[in-house]
Design a protein around this motif. Structure first.
Motif, mmCIF file in Angstrom:
data_model
loop_
_atom_site.group_PDB
_atom_site.id
_atom_site.type_symbol
_atom_site.label_atom_id
_atom_site.label_comp_id
_atom_site.label_asym_id
_atom_site.label_seq_id
_atom_site.Cartn_x
_atom_site.Cartn_y
_atom_site.Cartn_z
ATOM 1 N N ASP A 120 -65.876 -58.342 17.395
ATOM 2 C CA ASP A 120 -66.930 -58.912 16.241
ATOM 3 C C ASP A 120 -65.869 -59.231 14.932
ATOM 4 O O ASP A 120 -66.394 -59.937 14.013
ATOM 5 N N TYR A 121 -64.982 -58.410 14.207
ATOM 6 C CA TYR A 121 -64.332 -58.688 13.722
ATOM 7 C C TYR A 121 -63.281 -59.949 13.773
ATOM 8 O O TYR A 121 -63.364 -60.466 12.301
ATOM 9 N N VAL A 122 -63.017 -60.165 14.618
ATOM 10 C CA VAL A 122 -62.356 -61.546 15.195
ATOM 11 C C VAL A 122 -62.890 -62.852 14.729
ATOM 12 O O VAL A 122 -62.796 -63.943 14.141
ATOM 13 N N ASN A 123 -64.135 -62.335 15.115
ATOM 14 C CA ASN A 123 -64.985 -63.606 15.126
ATOM 15 C C ASN A 123 -65.517 -63.786 13.219
ATOM 16 O O ASN A 123 -66.400 -65.196 13.236
ATOM 17 N N ALA A 124 -65.908 -62.604 13.087
ATOM 18 C CA ALA A 124 -66.081 -62.826 11.465
ATOM 19 C C ALA A 124 -65.091 -63.691 10.761
ATOM 20 O O ALA A 124 -65.075 -64.288 9.918
ATOM 21 N N TYR A 125 -63.590 -63.790 11.245
ATOM 22 C CA TYR A 125 -62.449 -64.017 10.559
ATOM 23 C C TYR A 125 -62.643 -65.389 10.621
ATOM 24 O O TYR A 125 -62.326 -66.064 9.952
ATOM 25 N N LYS A 126 -62.902 -65.451 11.505
ATOM 26 C CA LYS A 126 -62.962 -67.035 11.781
ATOM 27 C C LYS A 126 -64.152 -67.505 11.924
ATOM 28 O O LYS A 126 -63.501 -69.162 10.708
ATOM 29 N N LYS A 127 -64.996 -67.173 11.209
ATOM 30 C CA LYS A 127 -65.630 -67.915 10.829
ATOM 31 C C LYS A 127 -65.599 -68.069 8.930
ATOM 32 O O LYS A 127 -65.983 -69.484 8.760
ATOM 33 N N GLU A 128 -65.133 -66.837 8.457
ATOM 34 C CA GLU A 128 -64.588 -66.890 7.169
ATOM 35 C C GLU A 128 -63.421 -68.269 6.687
ATOM 36 O O GLU A 128 -63.312 -69.103 5.819
ATOM 37 N N LYS A 129 -63.179 -68.262 8.071
ATOM 38 C CA LYS A 129 -61.255 -69.522 8.344
ATOM 39 C C LYS A 129 -62.107 -70.733 8.359
ATOM 40 O O LYS A 129 -61.421 -72.344 8.647
#
Length: 452
Positions: A415-424
């Protein structure tokens, strides 16, 4: 009791349907790109525990902490300043970037006491508050304003004597991040337990795999048979080991278990040396004479089911801090500091109320040595686990009801990684219409890794 109500009887996993029951994808433990994303999305944005206030007993006390989990070469100074405030700074001189605080070997962590920090390269000096106070041959510089060249600060906050830092200036306050578990633990006498025993090892396995091992007891009757006498080990192997309680709150989780009764009802269950020293794997049998550890004095987060046979609670504060509290009145901490996708530094520290006599001291040492053997049994197994997962032959693995916290850990990391990928803006490469945007975002992430 109302603060931490026990979920209904039955399967634990069904109480958190968002976790599902399907096999879990362990790609997050073997993919080098995923590790780079975790470094940025998790370790540079979450609150990280780096120790306790007892390591800084007076003004000017400091210690350094190497933080490869955040970025290669990253080093931090933690210090108690002249106003008794605990601060954190990057361990980096503002002149030419030399490491500011180190002794013989720049990669080693150090501690001590000082009135100021002095760079051993060109003697620039900094106050305990991080201010640049002295520049050697200052008149040789051009328009140098010392106010612009203080140490680079890192967010630092303290909860119940535990020091946390965060590399994200926009992160929520520590107490909000730790959430209900932290609120429910407030008042436990951590400050009374100042006698410590520590050990550290580099483990050739992904950091999450070691946390996996400590959030389920399904393996205990098999892997740790030698920790019990033959009759007790056979009984555990036959009937299995069931925990008393599980709970999940946001990114954090806990498991509560029986055991650690002091003394055991049947002394034949334990080894001769444990009978003599009144200690063992569960720690000293005799409760220390302090307030706050009797069953009716415990904070509401501890032994939430209020089970009469309760022995220990393990709180997993995401991402890498385990706080394990034992019924007889002691606790330990685990830290898992990843250095790459396939290795991490594992640290354990046991905390006891200071011994009053030789037998108590030996009881503490027996507990520390026994626990070390217990932990290293897991470490050895996990290296074998990682080598086989890394082959990629199988990527998804079934988990039982007792392994619910493993589901939660890996989902949280994803979840943390996917949120970061979405942000980027890092989108799925299979979406050809967005390949250019995805490639640009990937470069941004690689840039973040370099800057880290």
């Amino acid at each position: 009791m109302a603060f931490f109500p026990k979920p209904p009887e039955g399967s634990w996993t069904e109480h958190w349907p968002e976790l599902g029951t399907a096999p879990v994808d362990y790609t997050d433990s073997i993919d080098p790109e995923q590790w780079k994303l975790e470094q940025q999305a998790i370790f540079r944005r979450c609150w990280l525990n780096v120790g306790r206030v007892e390591r800084l007993p007076k003004k000017g006390s400091y210690f350094t902490k190497e933080m490869p989990s955040v970025g290669k070469g990253t080093s931090v100074i933690i210090v108690r300043d002249t106003d008794n405030e605990i601060r954190a700074f990057y361990n980096l001189c503002r002149h030419r970037g030399n490491k500011l605080v180190w002794n013989d070997y720049p990669g080693d962590e150090v501690s001590g006491t000082c009135r100021q920090f002095t760079c051993k390269y060109h003697a620039w000096r900094y106050s305990l508050k991080g201010e640049l106070t002295f520049v050697q041959q200052e008149d040789e510089f051009f328009n140098l304003d010392k106010k612009d060249y203080g140490l680079v600060p890192i967010r630092c906050e303290v909860w119940e004597g535990f020091i946390f830092i965060n590399f994200d200036d926009n992160a929520e306050p520590l107490i909000d991040y730790l959430g209900e578990f932290a609120k429910g633990l407030e008042g436990y006498p951590f400050h009374e337990m100042t006698e410590t025993y520590s050990y550290r090892a580099e483990v050739n396995a992904n950091w999450k795999l070691f946390i996996d091992a400590f959030t389920e007891f399904y393996h205990a009757p098999v892997l740790h048979q030698k920790q019990a006498v033959k009759e007790e080990a056979e009984k555990l192997f036959k009937y299995g080991y069931e925990a008393l309680h599980y709970d999940i709150k946001g990114p954090h989780s806990m498991i509560s278990s029986w055991g650690g009764m002091s003394p055991p009802k049947d002394l034949k269950m334990v080894k001769p040396i444990e009978r003599v020293l009144r200690s063992g794997l569960f720690g000293p049998w005799d409760r220390p004479d302090i307030k706050g550890i009797a069953p009716d004095e415990l904070p509401p987060a501890i032994n939430p089911s209020r089970h009469h046979a309760w022995g220990q609670d393990s709180f997993e504060f995401f991402p890498n801090f385990t706080l394990l509290i034992w019924a007889p009145g002691w606790y330990l901490t685990y830290h898992y500091w990843p250095t790459d996708v396939d290795k991490h530094i594992f640290e354990c520290t046991l905390y006891f109320v200071p011994a009053k006599n030789t037998r108590e001291r030996l009881a503490h040492e027996l507990a520390a040595v026994t626990f070390k053997e217990y932990a290293f049994q897991d470490a050895n197994t996990l290296e074998a686990t990682h080598t086989q997962i890394a082959t990629g032959v199988v990527k998804e693995f079934p988990l039982c009801d007792q392994e619910i916290l493993l589901r939660h850990l890996h989902k949280t990391a994803w979840d943390y990684v996917n949120a970061y990928k979405k942000e980027k803006g890092l989108l799925n490469g299979s979406d050809t219409s967005e390949n250019g945007q995805a490639a640009t975002a990937k470069k941004d992430i690689e840039k973040d890794s370099v800057n880290a």
